[in-house]
Design an enzyme around this catalytic site. Sequence first.
Site, PDB file in Angstrom:
ATOM      1  N   ASP A  87      56.306 -14.511 -17.039  1.00 37.21           N
ATOM      2  CA  ASP A  87      55.264 -14.570 -16.022  1.00 37.21           C
ATOM      3  C   ASP A  87      54.836 -13.142 -15.679  1.00 37.21           C
ATOM      4  O   ASP A  87      55.619 -12.192 -15.853  1.00 37.21           O
ATOM      5  CB  ASP A  87      55.754 -15.287 -14.767  1.00 37.21           C
ATOM      6  N   HIS A 129      50.940 -12.553  -4.163  1.00 37.42           N
ATOM      7  CA  HIS A 129      52.236 -12.052  -4.639  1.00 37.42           C
ATOM      8  C   HIS A 129      52.920 -11.090  -3.674  1.00 37.42           C
ATOM      9  O   HIS A 129      54.111 -10.788  -3.841  1.00 37.42           O
ATOM     10  CB  HIS A 129      52.110 -11.413  -6.019  1.00 37.42           C
ATOM     11  N   HIS A 152      54.719 -15.575  -4.761  1.00 36.68           N
ATOM     12  CA  HIS A 152      54.893 -15.521  -6.207  1.00 36.68           C
ATOM     13  C   HIS A 152      55.618 -14.229  -6.570  1.00 36.68           C
ATOM     14  O   HIS A 152      55.371 -13.168  -6.007  1.00 36.68           O
ATOM     15  CB  HIS A 152      53.536 -15.557  -6.912  1.00 36.68           C
TER      16      HIS A 152
END
Length: 240
Positions: free
Chosen positions: A7, A57, A153
């Site tokens: 990712d 994030h 995230h």
Amino acid sequence: MRQIVLDTETTGLSPADGHRVIEIGAVELFNRRLTGKHFHHYLQPDRAIDPGAEEVHGISNEFLADKPRFADVAAEFVEFVAGAELIIHNAPFDVGFLNAELGRLGADAETIGAQCSVLDTLALARRLHPGQRNTLDALCRRYGVDNSGRSLHGALLDAQILADVYLAMTGGQVTLLLGDDAGGTVGASHAGPARVRADRPALRVIMPTADEIAAHVARLAVIDQASRGQCLWLAAERES
């Protein structure tokens, strides 16, 4: 069978607009077991992070100020992923960004596709669950994968969660082992292989009954109809 679940986090939505990778997280599977080997780095992008991306994030430009640039970790990254199958959720997004970063290294840099095969778990989930939500969070709920520690995230955390989801989607969970330093920013060589007890007794094999086989065949027919002929198990039988 060596697979890398990967990712990224980025400064924005498109490399065509000059956006950059700011975090890469990847964990290694070998024969469907996490080996403990992983790759994780935060990266200095040399540009501002879009406010919308930072909300997702939680990574700021100030945090990245002293981090290495992609060029500084590129050789380590390529060595870690080369020859593996990459497992990525919404793979075109991450692969597009990684290819853009590799392209900045010069004309001799190879693309991701030249070094790895890629499996997109979003495309797989859409085939298995047509018409349903197939975000990583939705898949966690569907397959009972714990993502309670995921308020924002993060590339390494999301890679670890995606590994659990992928194993559940493609045949069930197996023993998962991570190195003691799995949460740190380390390279791929810090952890050893998965450990299996030498004295573990042989697994008991229980054969299905005729009724269970019939129920299985009926369930596959339902899945095949709902997915318009895309049932993976039946597809394998047809090919054979």
